[in-house]
Each structure stands twice: as structure tokens, then as C-alpha cells.
Design an enzyme around this catalytic site. Sequence first.
Site, PDB file in Angstrom:
ATOM      1  N   ASP A 126       0.823  -1.217   0.000  1.00  0.00           N
ATOM      2  CA  ASP A 126       0.000   0.000   0.000  1.00  0.00           C
ATOM      3  C   ASP A 126       0.856   1.265   0.000  1.00  0.00           C
ATOM      4  OD1 ASP A 126      -2.423  -1.214  -0.120  1.00  0.00           O
ATOM      5  OD2 ASP A 126      -3.037  -0.793   1.935  1.00  0.00           O
ATOM      6  N   ASP A 279      -7.126  -7.312  13.979  1.00  0.00           N
ATOM      7  CA  ASP A 279      -6.675  -8.650  14.377  1.00  0.00           C
ATOM      8  C   ASP A 279      -7.478  -9.179  15.566  1.00  0.00           C
ATOM      9  OD1 ASP A 279      -5.633  -6.704  16.026  1.00  0.00           O
ATOM     10  OD2 ASP A 279      -3.535  -7.190  15.626  1.00  0.00           O
TER      11      ASP A 279
END
Length: 508
Positions: A126, A279
Site C-alpha cells: 500500500d 486482528d
Amino acid sequence: MDLNIYFDHGITSQIGLFWQQVRAPILVPFLKIMVILCLAMSLMLFVEKVYMGIVIVFIKILRQKPEKKYKWEPIKDDLELANSSYPMVLIQIPMYNEKEVYQLSIGAACNLSWPADRILIQVLDDSTDPIIKAMVEQECKRWASKGVNIKYEIRDNRKGYKAGALKEGMKHNYVKMCDFVAIFDADFQPEYDFLLRTVPFLVHNPEIGLVQARWQFVNSDECLLTRMQEMSLDYHFKVEQEVGSSTHAFFGFNGTAGVWRISALNEAGGWKDRTTVEDMDLAVRAGLKGWKFVYVGDLKVKNELPSTFKAYRYQQHRWSCGPANLFKKMAREIASNKKVSIWKKFYLIYSFFFVRKIIAHIVTFMFYCVIMPTTVLIPEVQVPIWGAVYIPSTITLLNAVGTPRSFYLLIFWILFENVMSLHRTRATFIGLFEVGRVNEWVVTEKLGDGIKAKMSTKASKKSRLYLMLCGWYDYSFGKNRFYIYLFLQGMAFLVAGFGYIGVFVPNS
């Protein structure tokens, strides 16, 4: 001149009169209530720490390694089936302008010991810097020329940040042939046998959805800031993760250095970007679906601690704000879940979220940096010695057992954690009330082997001045000798404020 003296005396008298009028009827009762609340929160944290301490002692005595609890056998080569006995594994490496460390992570992933035709490495870049993007792409091409099955993937935008990149990576058609996915952040360097030690848990135990390894810090001796972080994180990995894995088959996924069963990931709803702890979000959702997690504490993956105070503050904001926000979003869902036991739901809501992610931050700042110093100014309110000394001392000692080599730094660690509690408490309230920087995601800066110097940053001037003022007042008029702690804590805020902690890479 006389008029000025008279005027100053009048203002002082009015302030003194106002103080006397509000002190007894308002401030004293309010402070007493706050002391009771803080003592209650301290007891909650104390019981949680003692409980985990007892459990970890039994784990060590009984030598309850995951290989004994679950079926584990090495994956054997089959001459007839060639490499088909090995499951197909996807390796995901999310990146964002990782100039200093991209070669380390890609190289470590490409050197994993696993059949070349049964592993697929996916670099999810990214990066916004075109030079860095070109460097990462070239590195991928270099490994591809050596016969490594590696894919370089980019997006048109950074929507969802890391969660968005991982989610987008799972959409590619070639991923459908994979059974498991291992995730490594850009500064993580797994050893060659990482897959050989983790994947067998997933292969032989269909109820296991995640296998998590421990972090090993390559730069823990770099500066005082990294030593302090090591002490906090060692407790997390050596105690919290071990206890969660052994007693509930659940713990918070650390976002990296872990292997997921792709079917478990998909059943849980995949990656979501609704909080800054994607997460933990995924782990909670998978846990509520009934999947079990295994923590392999003796399997270590090298990585880098943030060594600038600015990077560390951003990281801690994310790690404090995200869990609080996730708790707000999922508390009702956890309570109403039908697939897990009441005991596991209680563990998730009370221990995992409420005590560790909310109470621990709030009580550290409010009690030790606000309430206790204020009792110096209002001596009618007393903090019992068990609450002021015995309980915090026990909690501190239990926290420090994970890093015995740094025991001599215990006083510095206490003062540093109290300084950081200001930032963590603010982030926790931001997450609970969904205001301000609730969805802010700043990638933790990695410095690799760059040239480093001292880092300058800012800490709260109000906090250090208030503590110094209370310390001076207690030294002059008090009887409980809190001034020793208050002066030290005030100096800690001062040191952080002037930037004598962490390192900095000059712009040049």
C-alpha cells in the site's frame, strides 16, 4: 503600589474563602468516592494478575506444552504423492512505505522451509512513495526469478488500511487453492522452520483455527524506551497469551506471526476495518464461532520495537483505543452468543476486555497520577496503605517476572508506564465514546539499521506540573511522604516531555 498589594491580598482572600467553602461539602466527598472506585478497580486488576500468575505457575510445573494438549506430528514426505501431503499455504506480507525493512521480511518468507509448489507469497504493498513501491516490486521480481512463487499486489487506495489490504488479498482467484494463511508484518522475520512447527497443529486438529507464535525483539537493547516496551510485552506473551491458550483456547490474535485456517477466517466474516484492532476483532468473532486457538510460546519470530517515542505513542493509541471501541461494539454480541460457554463469555467480557483493556489503563492514570496526588492537598481523605503500596507493588512484581534481566529497571518501568497511562486512558475514552481519533491508523515507523539520534517530543506539561506541585506541598506540609513518589513521577513526565527517551532518524 499599596493599592496593588491590597488588590492582590483581596484576590488571595477570595480564593482562600472559595476553597474553604467547596472543600468540605463538595471536594472531600467527591474525592472519597473516587478513592473507593479506584481501590475497587485496583482490586479487580490485582485479582486478575494473581489468577494469571497462579495459572502460569501450574502450566510451567505441569509442562503443559501445546504439543501435549493437541495432536502434533511432522508432515511426512510421500514418494508416491510427491509434495501433495503438504497443504497449500499462503503467506501475506502487508506493507506501507517500508523502506528500511521490506527486504528482511520478504527474504525471510521466501526462505521458509516448505515445498516450493505448496507455498504462495503475497506482498500487499500500500506504499504511497513511488520509489519505495518500485524497490519492493523489484525485490519480488528478484525472488520470482529464483523460482519462488511470489505475487506483488497493489491497490488504488488504502481503504481499510491493513485490514483492507488483507481482505483485498484474499479475493484473488489463486488464493482459493490455499488451506492456510500466515501473516507477517513488514518487520517480522520468521525462522526457516516456522511453517513446519505451526501448520501440523492445523492439519491434525480440525477444531483449531489459529496458531500464534511469540514475538522476539531484535532491538530491545537499543535504548531505554525499547527496554521498557520489552518488559510490558514479555508479560503479555509469556503470561497473558499462555494463560488464554491453556485455559480457554482463546487469546487476542497479535496481527502477525500467526497462521489462520482460511475456512475459520471466512466463517468469522473475514477482515473488517470497523476498529483499529482488526486482528483482535477477527479473533473474537472466530472465537465466538467455536474455533480454538493455540499459542506456541517457544516459537519466536524476530521483529522490531518502535524506538521513537512518537511512533510508540501512535502505536499505543491504536492498541488502547481499538480494544475499547471493539468492546463497545461486541459486548452485547458476546453476551448473547449461543455457541460458547458462559465461562468463556465471562472471560471475554470481564477479563479479556473490561479488566485488561479498560480498567488497567484508567486506574493506572486516575489513581496514581491524579487521585493520590490530590489527597496530598486534601488530607481529610486517606488512601489505605494496602491500596497505596501493597497492591500496586504486587501487581508490578507480577508484571516484571516476564523479563528478569530488566528487574533492576523496575522503578523506571513503573514511572514510564504511569506516563504512558495518560495517553492510553485518553485513547480508551476515545474508543468507548467514539470521538476524535477513534479510527486513526498511523503505521508504526520502523527504523531498521538506520542512523539514530535522540528523539524530541512532547508530554503533558499539566501532568508534570501538577505532580511537582503536589510533591512540593506534601514535602512542606504533608505527613504521608508521598512526595518521594510524586517528585519521581513528575520527573518522569519531565524527561518524556523534553524527549530524553527513544531515538530519532534525522531528516537529512
